[in-house]
Design a protein around this motif. Structure first.
Motif, mmCIF file in Angstrom:
data_model
loop_
_atom_site.group_PDB
_atom_site.id
_atom_site.type_symbol
_atom_site.label_atom_id
_atom_site.label_comp_id
_atom_site.label_asym_id
_atom_site.label_seq_id
_atom_site.Cartn_x
_atom_site.Cartn_y
_atom_site.Cartn_z
ATOM 1 N N GLY A 29 0.798 -1.208 0.000
ATOM 2 C CA GLY A 29 0.000 0.000 0.000
ATOM 3 C C GLY A 29 0.832 1.260 0.000
ATOM 4 N N ASP A 30 1.975 1.239 -0.747
ATOM 5 C CA ASP A 30 2.872 2.385 -0.719
ATOM 6 C C ASP A 30 2.460 3.479 -1.701
ATOM 7 N N ALA A 31 1.742 3.093 -2.767
ATOM 8 C CA ALA A 31 1.416 4.079 -3.788
ATOM 9 C C ALA A 31 0.457 5.120 -3.220
ATOM 10 N N ALA A 32 0.537 6.337 -3.775
ATOM 11 C CA ALA A 32 -0.316 7.426 -3.292
ATOM 12 C C ALA A 32 -1.774 7.050 -3.458
ATOM 13 N N GLY A 33 -2.538 7.220 -2.398
ATOM 14 C CA GLY A 33 -3.964 6.943 -2.466
ATOM 15 C C GLY A 33 -4.327 5.522 -2.119
ATOM 16 N N ASP A 34 -3.340 4.594 -2.048
ATOM 17 C CA ASP A 34 -3.649 3.212 -1.700
ATOM 18 C C ASP A 34 -3.963 3.106 -0.216
ATOM 19 N N ALA A 35 -4.917 2.246 0.097
ATOM 20 C CA ALA A 35 -5.191 1.961 1.504
ATOM 21 C C ALA A 35 -4.045 1.129 2.059
ATOM 22 N N PRO A 36 -3.613 1.364 3.287
ATOM 23 C CA PRO A 36 -2.532 0.556 3.855
ATOM 24 C C PRO A 36 -2.952 -0.897 3.967
ATOM 25 N N ALA A 37 -1.983 -1.798 3.772
ATOM 26 C CA ALA A 37 -2.282 -3.222 3.863
ATOM 27 C C ALA A 37 -2.673 -3.585 5.292
ATOM 28 N N GLU A 38 -3.536 -4.588 5.405
ATOM 29 C CA GLU A 38 -3.882 -5.098 6.730
ATOM 30 C C GLU A 38 -2.625 -5.621 7.399
ATOM 31 N N GLN A 39 -2.391 -5.210 8.624
ATOM 32 C CA GLN A 39 -1.184 -5.635 9.319
ATOM 33 C C GLN A 39 -1.378 -7.026 9.910
ATOM 34 N N LEU A 40 -0.473 -7.918 9.556
ATOM 35 C CA LEU A 40 -0.544 -9.312 9.987
ATOM 36 C C LEU A 40 0.471 -9.563 11.088
ATOM 37 N N SER A 41 0.204 -10.589 11.864
ATOM 38 C CA SER A 41 1.136 -11.001 12.913
ATOM 39 C C SER A 41 1.238 -12.516 12.878
ATOM 40 N N ALA A 42 2.443 -13.019 12.560
ATOM 41 C CA ALA A 42 2.622 -14.470 12.443
ATOM 42 C C ALA A 42 4.104 -14.794 12.490
ATOM 43 N N SER A 43 4.401 -16.045 12.765
ATOM 44 C CA SER A 43 5.770 -16.550 12.737
ATOM 45 C C SER A 43 5.776 -17.820 11.899
ATOM 46 N N LEU A 44 6.491 -17.784 10.782
ATOM 47 C CA LEU A 44 6.495 -18.888 9.822
ATOM 48 C C LEU A 44 7.880 -19.504 9.712
ATOM 49 N N THR A 45 7.884 -20.809 9.464
ATOM 50 C CA THR A 45 9.129 -21.517 9.180
ATOM 51 C C THR A 45 8.977 -22.262 7.867
ATOM 52 N N TYR A 311 -3.441 -25.070 9.794
ATOM 53 C CA TYR A 311 -2.719 -23.873 10.215
ATOM 54 C C TYR A 311 -3.574 -23.030 11.148
ATOM 55 N N ASP A 312 -2.924 -22.334 12.073
ATOM 56 C CA ASP A 312 -3.591 -21.197 12.697
ATOM 57 C C ASP A 312 -3.917 -20.211 11.583
ATOM 58 N N GLN A 313 -5.071 -19.562 11.664
ATOM 59 C CA GLN A 313 -5.487 -18.699 10.563
ATOM 60 C C GLN A 313 -4.495 -17.563 10.324
ATOM 61 N N ALA A 314 -3.888 -17.065 11.404
ATOM 62 C CA ALA A 314 -2.913 -15.982 11.236
ATOM 63 C C ALA A 314 -1.721 -16.438 10.394
ATOM 64 N N ASN A 315 -1.270 -17.677 10.636
ATOM 65 C CA ASN A 315 -0.151 -18.201 9.854
ATOM 66 C C ASN A 315 -0.559 -18.458 8.408
ATOM 67 N N ALA A 316 -1.773 -18.985 8.220
ATOM 68 C CA ALA A 316 -2.254 -19.222 6.860
ATOM 69 C C ALA A 316 -2.353 -17.917 6.088
ATOM 70 N N ASP A 317 -2.880 -16.883 6.739
ATOM 71 C CA ASP A 317 -2.984 -15.573 6.090
ATOM 72 C C ASP A 317 -1.605 -15.052 5.701
#
Length: 363
Positions: A29-45, A311-317
């Motif tokens: 979501g860096d471009a001007a006018g773009d909505a910021p991306a949903e912030q995720l929280s996860a730990s993946l291996t 998967y936990d949904q956060a990890n799947a996302d």
């Protein structure tokens, strides 16, 4: 001289990638006018192939720094064989290999997890024949000659078979020290599949696979960087590595004769040309064979493996978001090109995203 040529090839090809192969939006979501991306929280291996490791590490760093700082991804470059094993043992969130999962592995995955596995290609790359002698940069080899080197039939760089392919070169009489992967390796699979497809006696004597029963007198190395190290540490060293590792180590590389008789330098453009010849089936199980035109003939694909449940949904996302970003973000695709990897084409990218979105869909 070699690095200059390779860099020019990369820079020339990147604009084409952005135009012809680019797809998807900017997850950050860096471009001007773009909505910021949903912030995720996860730990993946993840674990598996060393073939794409330089790219994966840079992608992970950029994604964590600039896109999703709440997502920690630890990718372990342990080789394709170990990556598949860890995926089937369910000790990682995703696996990685240059050989797709066959029906036996897919059945084992489903039995162990209780749901189907998902596999999808994420990048193409070249396996180059590299030397530690700068004077050999651009040496022309074909499949028969490469096979004879690894079988011990050709022992010096001035052997008649090599001289015939390089009539204008003053070849050294140095002994060739072939270096191979000593671990279970997708790079070995790509290399041995190429030789088995092109050289009948190799197919009968050695076949193809992640591990081979090599001839006596060869030097073994763990992972791509171990082979690169084996090449540089042995006078007369010759080995097969992913293009990115050869670039990083400053190794001379061979031009390999393809199906149309063209001696092709392993550049980004040549890898793209090889990948464009592939017809990819619905199940994403395919090889890059019989490459002609301007395509480099020893080309491979890296697949990622995930599951449709568990998967936990956060990890799947996070899994879905990361690989979608890696496949579609223009900066991520340019990064792949800079390292010598060829991103997927536009149509294939759309198909792969639809497939990877099946991750955890059965939950």
């Amino acid at each position: 001289m070699r690095n200059g040529r390779s860099k020019l090839a990369v820079l020339a090809a990147i604009p084409l990638l952005a135009t012809a192969c680019g797809g998807g939006g900017d997850t950050g979501g860096d471009a001007a006018g773009d909505a910021p991306a949903e912030q995720l929280s996860a730990s993946l291996t993840g674990a598996g192939a060393s073939f794409p490791d330089p790219l994966f590490q840079d992608l992970i760093y950029t994604y964590n720094s600039d896109v999703q700082p709440g997502v920690q991804i630890n990718y372990q470059s342990v080789g394709s064989g170990a990556g598949v094993e860890q995926f089937l043992e369910q000790t990682v969130d995703f696996g990685s290999s240059e050989q797709y999962l066959g029906e036996e592995d897919l059945a084992a995955a489903e039995e162990a997890r209780g749901c189907a596995a998902v596999q999808y290609p994420v990048v193409f790359g070249a396996v180059v024949i590299a030397f530690n002698n700068e004077a050999l940069d651009g040496l022309v080899l074909d499949a028969e000659t490469i096979a004879k080197i690894y079988d011990g039939q050709i022992k010096t760089f001035d052997a008649p078979e090599i001289a015939e392919l390089n009539p204008d070169l003053d070849l050294p009489s140095d002994e060739i020290i072939p270096v191979h992967r000593s671990d279970s390796s997708g790079t070995t699979y790509v290399f041995s599949h190429y030789l088995s497809t092109e050289v009948d006696w190799w197919a009968e004597k050695y076949g193809e696979g992640k591990e081979l029963d090599w001839a006596d007198g060869l030097v073994g190395g763990q992972q791509n960087d171990g082979v690169a190290q084996g090449i540089t540490q042995n006078p007369g060293g010759l080995g097969y590595v992913n293009q990115s590792f050869a670039q990083e180590a400053g190794l001379a590389v061979a031009h390999v004769v393809n199906e149309d008789g063209n001696a092709i330098e392993p550049t980004l453009e040549a890898t793209i040309a090889a990948s464009e010849e592939v017809e990819v089936p619905d199940n994403f199980q395919f090889e890059i064979d019989n490459v002609g035109g301007e395509g480099y003939p020893i080309a491979g694909t890296n697949w990622i493996f995930t599951y449709t449940c568990g998967y936990d949904q956060a990890n799947a996302d996070a899994v879905i978001d990361f690989w979608t970003w890696a496949l579609t973000d223009e900066g991520a695709r340019e990064l792949a090109g800079e390292l010598g990897y060829a991103p997927l084409g536009d149509g294939l990218t759309e198909r792969v995203i639809a497939e990877l979105e099946k991750t955890n869909s059965a939950n």
